[in-house]
Design a protein around this motif. Sequence first.
Motif, PDB file in Angstrom:
ATOM      1  N   ASP A 125       0.825  -1.209   0.000  1.00  0.00           N
ATOM      2  CA  ASP A 125       0.000   0.000   0.000  1.00  0.00           C
ATOM      3  C   ASP A 125       0.860   1.260   0.000  1.00  0.00           C
ATOM      4  O   ASP A 125       0.585   2.204  -0.728  1.00  0.00           O
ATOM      5  N   THR A 150      -0.076   1.683  -4.013  1.00  0.00           N
ATOM      6  CA  THR A 150      -1.490   1.962  -4.228  1.00  0.00           C
ATOM      7  C   THR A 150      -1.912   3.381  -3.890  1.00  0.00           C
ATOM      8  O   THR A 150      -2.790   3.922  -4.543  1.00  0.00           O
ATOM      9  N   ILE A 198      -3.571   4.127  -1.292  1.00  0.00           N
ATOM     10  CA  ILE A 198      -4.678   3.998  -0.339  1.00  0.00           C
ATOM     11  C   ILE A 198      -4.194   3.064   0.761  1.00  0.00           C
ATOM     12  O   ILE A 198      -4.113   1.859   0.574  1.00  0.00           O
ATOM     13  N   VAL A 213      -5.659  -1.030   2.017  1.00  0.00           N
ATOM     14  CA  VAL A 213      -6.392  -1.905   1.098  1.00  0.00           C
ATOM     15  C   VAL A 213      -5.727  -3.275   1.028  1.00  0.00           C
ATOM     16  O   VAL A 213      -6.341  -4.296   1.346  1.00  0.00           O
ATOM     17  N   PHE A 232     -10.045  -4.649  -4.931  1.00  0.00           N
ATOM     18  CA  PHE A 232      -9.277  -3.429  -5.142  1.00  0.00           C
ATOM     19  C   PHE A 232     -10.090  -2.413  -5.946  1.00  0.00           C
ATOM     20  O   PHE A 232     -10.077  -1.215  -5.649  1.00  0.00           O
ATOM     21  N   PHE A 233     -10.822  -2.883  -6.943  1.00  0.00           N
ATOM     22  CA  PHE A 233     -11.706  -2.009  -7.718  1.00  0.00           C
ATOM     23  C   PHE A 233     -12.777  -1.408  -6.824  1.00  0.00           C
ATOM     24  O   PHE A 233     -13.068  -0.215  -6.887  1.00  0.00           O
ATOM     25  N   ASN A 255     -11.255   1.271  -4.625  1.00  0.00           N
ATOM     26  CA  ASN A 255     -11.004   2.478  -5.416  1.00  0.00           C
ATOM     27  C   ASN A 255     -12.306   3.201  -5.754  1.00  0.00           C
ATOM     28  O   ASN A 255     -12.327   4.432  -5.819  1.00  0.00           O
ATOM     29  N   SER A 256     -13.364   2.468  -5.982  1.00  0.00           N
ATOM     30  CA  SER A 256     -14.660   3.087  -6.258  1.00  0.00           C
ATOM     31  C   SER A 256     -15.197   3.811  -5.031  1.00  0.00           C
ATOM     32  O   SER A 256     -15.811   4.878  -5.158  1.00  0.00           O
ATOM     33  N   ASP A 310     -13.586   7.158  -4.779  1.00  0.00           N
ATOM     34  CA  ASP A 310     -13.645   7.884  -6.055  1.00  0.00           C
ATOM     35  C   ASP A 310     -12.299   8.000  -6.755  1.00  0.00           C
ATOM     36  O   ASP A 310     -11.994   9.021  -7.362  1.00  0.00           O
ATOM     37  N   PHE A 311     -11.476   6.941  -6.687  1.00  0.00           N
ATOM     38  CA  PHE A 311     -10.221   6.908  -7.437  1.00  0.00           C
ATOM     39  C   PHE A 311     -10.434   6.383  -8.847  1.00  0.00           C
ATOM     40  O   PHE A 311      -9.551   6.442  -9.667  1.00  0.00           O
ATOM     41  N   THR A 312     -11.611   5.832  -9.105  1.00  0.00           N
ATOM     42  CA  THR A 312     -11.908   5.316 -10.437  1.00  0.00           C
ATOM     43  C   THR A 312     -13.354   5.639 -10.797  1.00  0.00           C
ATOM     44  O   THR A 312     -14.208   5.746  -9.923  1.00  0.00           O
TER      45      THR A 312
END
Length: 170
Positions: A72, A76, A78, A81, A122-123, A126-127, A130-132
Motif C-alpha cells: 500500500d 497503491t 490507499i 487496502v 481493489f476495484f 477504489n470506487s 472515487d479513485f476510479t
Amino acid sequence: MRTEKMNYYFPIGLFLAMFLDGGLTQVFAKQMFTNTMAMESRLVLLFIVMAVCYGNVEHLVMWSAIVGLFYDMFYTGILGVFTMILPLMVYVTKYMFQFFTRSFIVVLLIYLIDITIVTFLFFWANSLVDFTNATITDLIGRTLGPTLIYNLAWFVVLFLPLEHFFETNY
C-alpha cells in the motif's frame, strides 16, 4: 531445522516478490498499460498462494498483512487496502485448498480465483474513494482478462521453482 530456515527465507521471498511486482510493472509499463488494457502483476499473491499450498510458514497472516502494508505504501496510495486484502486471501486460499489435493491445476485455479477476488476488491475500494470511474464491464474486459493472462504466464514459469523452494525448506 527446515521450519527455522523458512522463517527467514519466506519474508525475504515475499518482499522480493513485492518489489518484483513493482519492478516488472515499471520496466514494462508501456506494454502493460495502454488505452485498451491494464495488466496488474500479482507475484506477491502467487508467493502467498504457494506458501499456503506447499509451505509450512509460521505467521503467514501476519506476514501477508505486513507486506500488504508495504505494498500500500509503495504502490497503491490507499493505505490499508492490501493490508486487509492479502490476509483475507490467506484465509480464502486455505479454505479452498482444504477441499482439494495438491496439483499444478488445482493451485493454478485457486491462484486465478484469488487474482479475480483481489482485482474486484481493489476495484471496489477504489470506487469507494472515487479513485476510479470505470464500470464493472471496463474492469472485466480491460483489466481482469489481461491480468489473468499475464499472471498465468508467470505461474507457469515460477511454479516448479517455488514448489521446490517451499518443499525443500518445509
